[in-house]
Design a protein around this motif. Structure first.
Motif, mmCIF file in Angstrom:
data_model
loop_
_atom_site.group_PDB
_atom_site.id
_atom_site.type_symbol
_atom_site.label_atom_id
_atom_site.label_comp_id
_atom_site.label_asym_id
_atom_site.label_seq_id
_atom_site.Cartn_x
_atom_site.Cartn_y
_atom_site.Cartn_z
ATOM 1 N N TYR A 136 0.801 -1.224 0.000
ATOM 2 C CA TYR A 136 0.000 0.000 0.000
ATOM 3 C C TYR A 136 0.837 1.279 0.000
ATOM 4 C CZ TYR A 136 -3.727 -3.274 1.087
ATOM 5 O OH TYR A 136 -4.597 -4.320 1.061
ATOM 6 N N GLN A 137 1.927 1.311 0.742
ATOM 7 C CA GLN A 137 2.756 2.521 0.776
ATOM 8 C C GLN A 137 3.397 2.780 -0.587
ATOM 9 O OE1 GLN A 137 2.688 4.680 3.298
ATOM 10 N NE2 GLN A 137 1.234 3.281 4.230
ATOM 11 N N ARG A 138 3.844 1.726 -1.249
ATOM 12 C CA ARG A 138 4.422 1.895 -2.585
ATOM 13 C C ARG A 138 3.352 2.284 -3.599
ATOM 14 N NH1 ARG A 138 8.456 -3.190 -2.558
ATOM 15 N NH2 ARG A 138 6.442 -4.199 -2.589
ATOM 16 N N ILE A 139 2.150 1.740 -3.438
ATOM 17 C CA ILE A 139 1.048 2.106 -4.336
ATOM 18 C C ILE A 139 0.750 3.597 -4.190
ATOM 19 C CG2 ILE A 139 -1.452 1.845 -4.718
ATOM 20 C CD1 ILE A 139 -0.999 -1.189 -4.009
ATOM 21 N N ARG A 140 0.624 4.071 -2.950
ATOM 22 C CA ARG A 140 0.342 5.492 -2.714
ATOM 23 C C ARG A 140 1.463 6.351 -3.296
ATOM 24 N NH1 ARG A 140 -0.506 6.992 3.132
ATOM 25 N NH2 ARG A 140 -2.695 6.564 2.766
ATOM 26 N N GLN A 141 2.710 5.974 -3.044
ATOM 27 C CA GLN A 141 3.834 6.750 -3.554
ATOM 28 C C GLN A 141 3.854 6.746 -5.082
ATOM 29 O OE1 GLN A 141 5.974 8.717 -1.654
ATOM 30 N NE2 GLN A 141 6.286 9.518 -3.727
ATOM 31 N N ALA A 142 3.539 5.621 -5.684
ATOM 32 C CA ALA A 142 3.519 5.534 -7.145
ATOM 33 C C ALA A 142 2.452 6.459 -7.733
ATOM 34 C CB ALA A 142 3.283 4.092 -7.592
ATOM 35 N N ILE A 143 1.312 6.552 -7.078
ATOM 36 C CA ILE A 143 0.259 7.452 -7.557
ATOM 37 C C ILE A 143 0.721 8.901 -7.439
ATOM 38 C CG2 ILE A 143 -2.089 8.282 -7.152
ATOM 39 C CD1 ILE A 143 -2.766 5.338 -6.305
ATOM 40 N N HIS A 144 1.352 9.245 -6.321
ATOM 41 C CA HIS A 144 1.899 10.607 -6.178
ATOM 42 C C HIS A 144 2.965 10.874 -7.246
ATOM 43 C CE1 HIS A 144 -0.149 12.107 -2.666
ATOM 44 N NE2 HIS A 144 0.231 11.088 -1.908
ATOM 45 N N ASP A 145 3.854 9.908 -7.472
ATOM 46 C CA ASP A 145 4.900 10.076 -8.485
ATOM 47 C C ASP A 145 4.298 10.232 -9.887
ATOM 48 O OD1 ASP A 145 6.683 9.805 -6.395
ATOM 49 O OD2 ASP A 145 7.579 7.933 -7.134
ATOM 50 N N ALA A 146 3.270 9.446 -10.184
ATOM 51 C CA ALA A 146 2.619 9.554 -11.488
ATOM 52 C C ALA A 146 1.991 10.933 -11.659
ATOM 53 C CB ALA A 146 1.549 8.469 -11.637
ATOM 54 N N ALA A 147 1.368 11.435 -10.606
ATOM 55 C CA ALA A 147 0.760 12.780 -10.654
ATOM 56 C C ALA A 147 1.835 13.833 -10.905
ATOM 57 C CB ALA A 147 0.001 13.054 -9.357
ATOM 58 N N LYS A 148 2.973 13.726 -10.219
ATOM 59 C CA LYS A 148 4.065 14.689 -10.414
ATOM 60 C C LYS A 148 4.608 14.611 -11.817
ATOM 61 C CE LYS A 148 5.457 14.715 -5.595
ATOM 62 N NZ LYS A 148 6.319 14.063 -4.614
ATOM 63 N N ASP A 149 4.783 13.419 -12.342
ATOM 64 C CA ASP A 149 5.274 13.256 -13.714
ATOM 65 C C ASP A 149 4.305 13.868 -14.725
ATOM 66 O OD1 ASP A 149 7.529 11.982 -12.781
ATOM 67 O OD2 ASP A 149 6.874 9.968 -13.352
ATOM 68 N N MET A 150 3.010 13.688 -14.500
ATOM 69 C CA MET A 150 2.026 14.275 -15.407
ATOM 70 C C MET A 150 2.068 15.793 -15.337
ATOM 71 S SD MET A 150 -1.227 11.646 -15.041
ATOM 72 C CE MET A 150 -2.176 12.953 -14.407
ATOM 73 N N GLU A 151 2.215 16.319 -14.146
ATOM 74 C CA GLU A 151 2.288 17.780 -13.958
ATOM 75 C C GLU A 151 3.527 18.339 -14.638
ATOM 76 O OE1 GLU A 151 2.817 20.919 -10.306
ATOM 77 O OE2 GLU A 151 1.573 19.135 -9.956
ATOM 78 N N ALA A 152 4.647 17.645 -14.488
ATOM 79 C CA ALA A 152 5.905 18.112 -15.068
ATOM 80 C C ALA A 152 5.884 18.074 -16.597
ATOM 81 C CB ALA A 152 7.074 17.268 -14.543
ATOM 82 N N SER A 153 5.129 17.140 -17.158
ATOM 83 C CA SER A 153 5.095 17.021 -18.616
ATOM 84 C C SER A 153 3.954 17.802 -19.255
ATOM 85 C CB SER A 153 5.011 15.545 -19.025
ATOM 86 O OG SER A 153 3.764 15.005 -18.632
ATOM 87 N N ALA A 154 3.179 18.499 -18.434
ATOM 88 C CA ALA A 154 2.027 19.252 -18.967
ATOM 89 C C ALA A 154 2.462 20.541 -19.635
ATOM 90 C CB ALA A 154 1.035 19.567 -17.859
#
Length: 154
Positions: A136-154
């Motif tokens: 669960y902790q890695r899942i939560r972190q992965a979702i946060h990381d995915a959100a940051k990556d999407m924001e950075a590439s926007a």
């Protein structure tokens, strides 16, 4: 005969309209990425998208999918899906992997609705997706990381 779109292709099902979507996907259409876990919509292994929203395929009668767009793990795409898949790999989220198709489908649906989710948003969206390996902790972190990556590439 029921008609719906499965992973971008028009398809039909000529069987019992009470058949769960999961069995149509797995048995009739031979797509095995969506898993059977509990059969009572409690574990999330069977999560797919119906018209862009997360649905538990094990309890969704195929009759409710008439005219709908159904997307499984085999076909999920878009910037959210790419970001989630990359984050999952980067953080080595899965252990056994059985629940991961459902986890990924729920995470993608969340990011489509909330591109910058809070921990509470993630907990609410992922509630009911059980991981017996407790990643669960890695899942939560992965979702946060995915959100940051999407924001950075926007």
């Amino acid at each position: 005969m029921l008609s719906f779109t499965l992973n971008g292709e028009k398809t039909t099902f000529d069987g019992d309209p009470d058949t769960p979507l999961l069995w149509v996907i797995r048995d009739s259409k031979q797509l095995t990425g969506t898993k059977y876990g509990c059969g009572i919509a409690q574990c999330g292994a069977c999560t797919v998208h119906v018209n862009g929203m997360s649905k538990r395929a094990c309890v969704t009668p195929i009759s409710t999918c008439e005219g709908s767009q159904v997307t499984t793990i085999e076909s999920v795409e878009g910037r959210e899906a790419k970001a989630v898949q990359a984050a999952w790999k980067s953080l080595d989220v899965p252990q056994c992997g059985y629940c991961q198709s459902g986890q990924i489908m729920s995470a993608v649906a969340l990011l489509k609705q909330k591109p910058s989710p809070s921990d509470e948003d993630i907990d609410n969206a992922m509630d009911g997706n059980i991981c017996r390996c407790a990643t669960y902790q890695r899942i939560r972190q992965a979702i946060h990381d995915a959100a940051k990556d999407m924001e950075a590439s926007a």
